[in-house]
Design a protein around this motif. Sequence first.
Motif, PDB file in Angstrom:
ATOM      1  N   ASN A 117       0.841  -1.282  -0.323  1.00  0.00           N
ATOM      2  CA  ASN A 117      -0.043  -0.012   0.038  1.00  0.00           C
ATOM      3  C   ASN A 117       0.752   1.140   0.101  1.00  0.00           C
ATOM      4  OD1 ASN A 117      -1.929   2.070   0.238  1.00  0.00           O
ATOM      5  ND2 ASN A 117      -2.463   1.483   2.286  1.00  0.00           N
ATOM      6  N   PRO A 118       1.633   1.561  -1.146  1.00  0.00           N
ATOM      7  CA  PRO A 118       2.320   2.625  -1.313  1.00  0.00           C
ATOM      8  C   PRO A 118       1.967   4.111  -0.760  1.00  0.00           C
ATOM      9  CG  PRO A 118       2.405   1.510  -3.261  1.00  0.00           C
ATOM     10  CD  PRO A 118       1.254   0.954  -2.390  1.00  0.00           C
ATOM     11  N   LYS A 119       0.545   4.357  -0.626  1.00  0.00           N
ATOM     12  CA  LYS A 119       0.254   5.592   0.080  1.00  0.00           C
ATOM     13  C   LYS A 119       0.336   5.551   1.583  1.00  0.00           C
ATOM     14  CE  LYS A 119      -3.334   6.538  -3.694  1.00  0.00           C
ATOM     15  NZ  LYS A 119      -4.781   6.936  -3.661  1.00  0.00           N
ATOM     16  N   ASN A 120       0.590   4.447   2.172  1.00  0.00           N
ATOM     17  CA  ASN A 120       0.939   4.297   3.591  1.00  0.00           C
ATOM     18  C   ASN A 120       2.376   4.426   3.713  1.00  0.00           C
ATOM     19  OD1 ASN A 120       0.927   3.843   6.167  1.00  0.00           O
ATOM     20  ND2 ASN A 120       0.572   1.801   6.019  1.00  0.00           N
ATOM     21  N   PHE A 121       2.945   5.568   4.049  1.00  0.00           N
ATOM     22  CA  PHE A 121       4.246   5.598   4.057  1.00  0.00           C
ATOM     23  C   PHE A 121       4.691   6.764   5.369  1.00  0.00           C
ATOM     24  CE2 PHE A 121       2.665   9.597   1.728  1.00  0.00           C
ATOM     25  CZ  PHE A 121       3.411  10.442   2.178  1.00  0.00           C
ATOM     26  N   PHE A 122       5.860   6.904   5.770  1.00  0.00           N
ATOM     27  CA  PHE A 122       6.585   7.564   6.682  1.00  0.00           C
ATOM     28  C   PHE A 122       7.697   8.445   6.190  1.00  0.00           C
ATOM     29  CE2 PHE A 122       9.472   8.283  10.439  1.00  0.00           C
ATOM     30  CZ  PHE A 122       8.377   8.992  11.251  1.00  0.00           C
ATOM     31  N   THR A 123       7.677   9.732   6.292  1.00  0.00           N
ATOM     32  CA  THR A 123       8.892  10.495   6.019  1.00  0.00           C
ATOM     33  C   THR A 123      10.114  10.361   6.841  1.00  0.00           C
ATOM     34  OG1 THR A 123       7.473  12.225   4.647  1.00  0.00           O
ATOM     35  CG2 THR A 123       9.798  12.944   5.400  1.00  0.00           C
ATOM     36  N   LEU A 124      11.179   9.997   6.382  1.00  0.00           N
ATOM     37  CA  LEU A 124      12.532   9.909   7.281  1.00  0.00           C
ATOM     38  C   LEU A 124      13.085  11.110   7.040  1.00  0.00           C
ATOM     39  CD1 LEU A 124      13.819   6.492   5.803  1.00  0.00           C
ATOM     40  CD2 LEU A 124      12.589   6.932   7.903  1.00  0.00           C
ATOM     41  N   TYR A 125      13.406  11.819   5.842  1.00  0.00           N
ATOM     42  CA  TYR A 125      13.992  13.314   5.841  1.00  0.00           C
ATOM     43  C   TYR A 125      13.451  13.752   4.639  1.00  0.00           C
ATOM     44  CZ  TYR A 125      17.882  12.127   9.083  1.00  0.00           C
ATOM     45  OH  TYR A 125      18.558  11.831  10.175  1.00  0.00           O
ATOM     46  N   ASP A 126      13.253  14.957   4.837  1.00  0.00           N
ATOM     47  CA  ASP A 126      12.944  15.931   3.486  1.00  0.00           C
ATOM     48  C   ASP A 126      13.949  16.815   3.337  1.00  0.00           C
ATOM     49  OD1 ASP A 126       9.860  17.028   2.096  1.00  0.00           O
ATOM     50  OD2 ASP A 126      11.452  18.624   2.472  1.00  0.00           O
ATOM     51  N   TYR A 127      14.668  17.074   2.004  1.00  0.00           N
ATOM     52  CA  TYR A 127      15.759  17.510   1.995  1.00  0.00           C
ATOM     53  C   TYR A 127      15.775  18.191   0.616  1.00  0.00           C
ATOM     54  CZ  TYR A 127      17.364  13.291  -0.125  1.00  0.00           C
ATOM     55  OH  TYR A 127      17.702  12.145  -0.826  1.00  0.00           O
ATOM     56  N   ALA A 128      16.743  19.231   0.489  1.00  0.00           N
ATOM     57  CA  ALA A 128      16.907  19.930  -0.843  1.00  0.00           C
ATOM     58  C   ALA A 128      18.492  20.062  -1.071  1.00  0.00           C
ATOM     59  CB  ALA A 128      16.504  21.387  -1.022  1.00  0.00           C
ATOM     60  N   CYS A 129      18.544  19.584  -2.415  1.00  0.00           N
ATOM     61  CA  CYS A 129      20.215  19.379  -2.888  1.00  0.00           C
ATOM     62  C   CYS A 129      20.406  20.088  -4.117  1.00  0.00           C
ATOM     63  CB  CYS A 129      20.656  18.014  -3.158  1.00  0.00           C
ATOM     64  SG  CYS A 129      20.753  16.995  -1.552  1.00  0.00           S
ATOM     65  N   ALA A 130      21.921  20.672  -4.187  1.00  0.00           N
ATOM     66  CA  ALA A 130      22.170  21.513  -5.394  1.00  0.00           C
ATOM     67  C   ALA A 130      23.275  20.739  -6.063  1.00  0.00           C
ATOM     68  CB  ALA A 130      22.789  22.920  -5.047  1.00  0.00           C
ATOM     69  N   ASP A 131      23.081  20.622  -7.318  1.00  0.00           N
ATOM     70  CA  ASP A 131      24.275  19.618  -7.874  1.00  0.00           C
ATOM     71  C   ASP A 131      24.855  20.431  -9.201  1.00  0.00           C
ATOM     72  OD1 ASP A 131      22.007  19.728  -9.894  1.00  0.00           O
ATOM     73  OD2 ASP A 131      21.590  17.848 -10.128  1.00  0.00           O
ATOM     74  N   ASN A 132      24.749  21.570  -9.045  1.00  0.00           N
ATOM     75  CA  ASN A 132      25.118  22.486 -10.328  1.00  0.00           C
ATOM     76  C   ASN A 132      26.089  23.647  -9.925  1.00  0.00           C
ATOM     77  OD1 ASN A 132      23.108  23.871  -9.648  1.00  0.00           O
ATOM     78  ND2 ASN A 132      22.358  24.046 -11.608  1.00  0.00           N
ATOM     79  N   ILE A 133      26.687  23.293  -8.815  1.00  0.00           N
ATOM     80  CA  ILE A 133      27.471  24.511  -8.319  1.00  0.00           C
ATOM     81  C   ILE A 133      29.078  24.331  -8.467  1.00  0.00           C
ATOM     82  CG2 ILE A 133      25.657  25.248  -6.968  1.00  0.00           C
ATOM     83  CD1 ILE A 133      26.977  23.855  -4.527  1.00  0.00           C
ATOM     84  N   GLY A 134      29.475  23.437  -9.339  1.00  0.00           N
ATOM     85  CA  GLY A 134      30.892  23.339  -9.652  1.00  0.00           C
ATOM     86  C   GLY A 134      31.748  22.571  -8.776  1.00  0.00           C
ATOM     87  N   LEU A 135      30.972  21.473  -7.858  1.00  0.00           N
ATOM     88  CA  LEU A 135      31.658  20.714  -6.940  1.00  0.00           C
ATOM     89  C   LEU A 135      31.909  19.271  -7.402  1.00  0.00           C
ATOM     90  CD1 LEU A 135      30.276  22.015  -3.813  1.00  0.00           C
ATOM     91  CD2 LEU A 135      32.446  22.655  -4.601  1.00  0.00           C
ATOM     92  N   PRO A 136      32.772  18.718  -7.090  1.00  0.00           N
ATOM     93  CA  PRO A 136      32.987  17.240  -7.564  1.00  0.00           C
ATOM     94  C   PRO A 136      31.799  16.381  -7.135  1.00  0.00           C
ATOM     95  CG  PRO A 136      35.099  17.922  -6.888  1.00  0.00           C
ATOM     96  CD  PRO A 136      34.387  18.892  -6.538  1.00  0.00           C
ATOM     97  N   LYS A 137      31.411  15.226  -7.814  1.00  0.00           N
ATOM     98  CA  LYS A 137      30.512  14.438  -7.355  1.00  0.00           C
ATOM     99  C   LYS A 137      30.720  13.788  -6.013  1.00  0.00           C
ATOM    100  CE  LYS A 137      27.710  10.475  -8.835  1.00  0.00           C
ATOM    101  NZ  LYS A 137      27.532   9.133  -9.976  1.00  0.00           N
ATOM    102  N   ARG A 138      31.670  13.110  -5.995  1.00  0.00           N
ATOM    103  CA  ARG A 138      32.287  12.560  -4.662  1.00  0.00           C
ATOM    104  C   ARG A 138      32.237  13.403  -3.488  1.00  0.00           C
ATOM    105  NH1 ARG A 138      31.565   8.495  -1.697  1.00  0.00           N
ATOM    106  NH2 ARG A 138      33.223   7.826  -0.443  1.00  0.00           N
ATOM    107  N   LEU A 139      32.763  14.573  -3.520  1.00  0.00           N
ATOM    108  CA  LEU A 139      32.756  15.409  -2.562  1.00  0.00           C
ATOM    109  C   LEU A 139      31.141  15.776  -2.118  1.00  0.00           C
ATOM    110  CD1 LEU A 139      34.527  18.661  -1.832  1.00  0.00           C
ATOM    111  CD2 LEU A 139      32.016  18.969  -1.946  1.00  0.00           C
ATOM    112  N   MET A 140      30.157  16.076  -3.350  1.00  0.00           N
ATOM    113  CA  MET A 140      28.742  15.936  -2.740  1.00  0.00           C
ATOM    114  C   MET A 140      28.402  14.859  -1.870  1.00  0.00           C
ATOM    115  SD  MET A 140      27.255  18.511  -5.656  1.00  0.00           S
ATOM    116  CE  MET A 140      27.647  17.395  -7.108  1.00  0.00           C
ATOM    117  N   GLU A 141      28.745  13.802  -2.280  1.00  0.00           N
ATOM    118  CA  GLU A 141      28.206  12.334  -1.973  1.00  0.00           C
ATOM    119  C   GLU A 141      28.930  12.454  -0.437  1.00  0.00           C
ATOM    120  OE1 GLU A 141      28.131   9.591  -5.854  1.00  0.00           O
ATOM    121  OE2 GLU A 141      30.139   9.328  -4.497  1.00  0.00           O
ATOM    122  N   VAL A 142      29.854  12.765  -0.021  1.00  0.00           N
ATOM    123  CA  VAL A 142      30.647  12.733   1.269  1.00  0.00           C
ATOM    124  C   VAL A 142      29.886  13.774   2.020  1.00  0.00           C
ATOM    125  CG1 VAL A 142      32.469  13.386   2.491  1.00  0.00           C
ATOM    126  CG2 VAL A 142      32.883  11.957   0.620  1.00  0.00           C
ATOM    127  N   ALA A 143      29.369  14.884   1.564  1.00  0.00           N
ATOM    128  CA  ALA A 143      28.621  15.789   2.364  1.00  0.00           C
ATOM    129  C   ALA A 143      26.992  15.388   2.618  1.00  0.00           C
ATOM    130  CB  ALA A 143      28.473  17.177   1.451  1.00  0.00           C
TER     131      ALA A 143
END
Length: 221
Positions: A117-143
Motif C-alpha cells: 500500500n504505497p500510500k501508507n508511508f513515513f517520511t525519514l528526511y525531507d531535503y533539498a540538494c544543489a548539483d550544479n555549483i561546480g563541486l566534484p560528485k564525490r565531494l557532494m556524496e561525502v557531504a
Amino acid sequence: MTYFLPLETFAAKPGWILRQNSQTYGFVKTIVSPDGIRLDMGDMKVGIRPPDWRVTFWNQRTKFMFDESIEEFKARVPKKNIQKGWKTKVETVKPLEETYSGIKAKHYRWVEYDPNNPKNFFTLYDYACADNIGLPKRLMEVASICCYVPAGKGLPLRVTGSRQVVYLYTTLASKTMVDPEIFKAPKGYTRVKSEMEVLMKEPGLAKEQEVSDLFKAIPGK
C-alpha cells in the motif's frame, strides 16, 4: 616590471562559504571547494579532504583531535528502524525546486513505505540538494553522508527530519576562492579516541578515562 604572486594564490580554487542553521548544532559555517569540506561550529571544527576523505574533528579550545575514515563515520550514523516488510525510496516532491541565497536546489523526500500500500508511508528526511555549483560528485556524496541523507543528489542545502526538526538550513551562500590549507587540522593537537572526546573532554580531567566512562552508572545506584 614582473610581479610574483604567492603560491597560495595559485593553490586556491573556486568554492563556497555557506551559513547554515541547525536545531541540533546551532550556527554552522560550511566551506566547500574541490579540495574538501570544512564545518565550523564554535570551537568544534571538522575537515574532510580527498583523495581518502578522512574525517578529522578538532577542538580549537582544548586542542584535542580525532580522525576516522568516511566509511567508519558512515558506520556510526544512527540506523533508521524500518518497519518489517517495508521498503525505502527517494522521490521528488513539490515544490520541485527551492532556492537558498540564490542557489537553486532540487526537492527530495526519503521515505519508508508499505509495498502493498504505497500510500501508507513515513517520511525519514525531507531535503533539498544543489548539483550544479561546480563541486566534484564525490565531494557532494561525502557531504550527504555527513548530513545523514542518501548520496547522489548533490550538496545538501536543507535537511528536515520526520518531526520537522531542522537539521540544516542554508541562509547565506557566497562564492569565493578557497585556500586548501583550511581543510587541514592544525599541528600539535593531542589525539583522542573518539569524536565525543573532542567535543566534551577537558584538558587535565580524567586523563586515564574516555569521556564515555564518565556517563557509566555509579555502582550501587
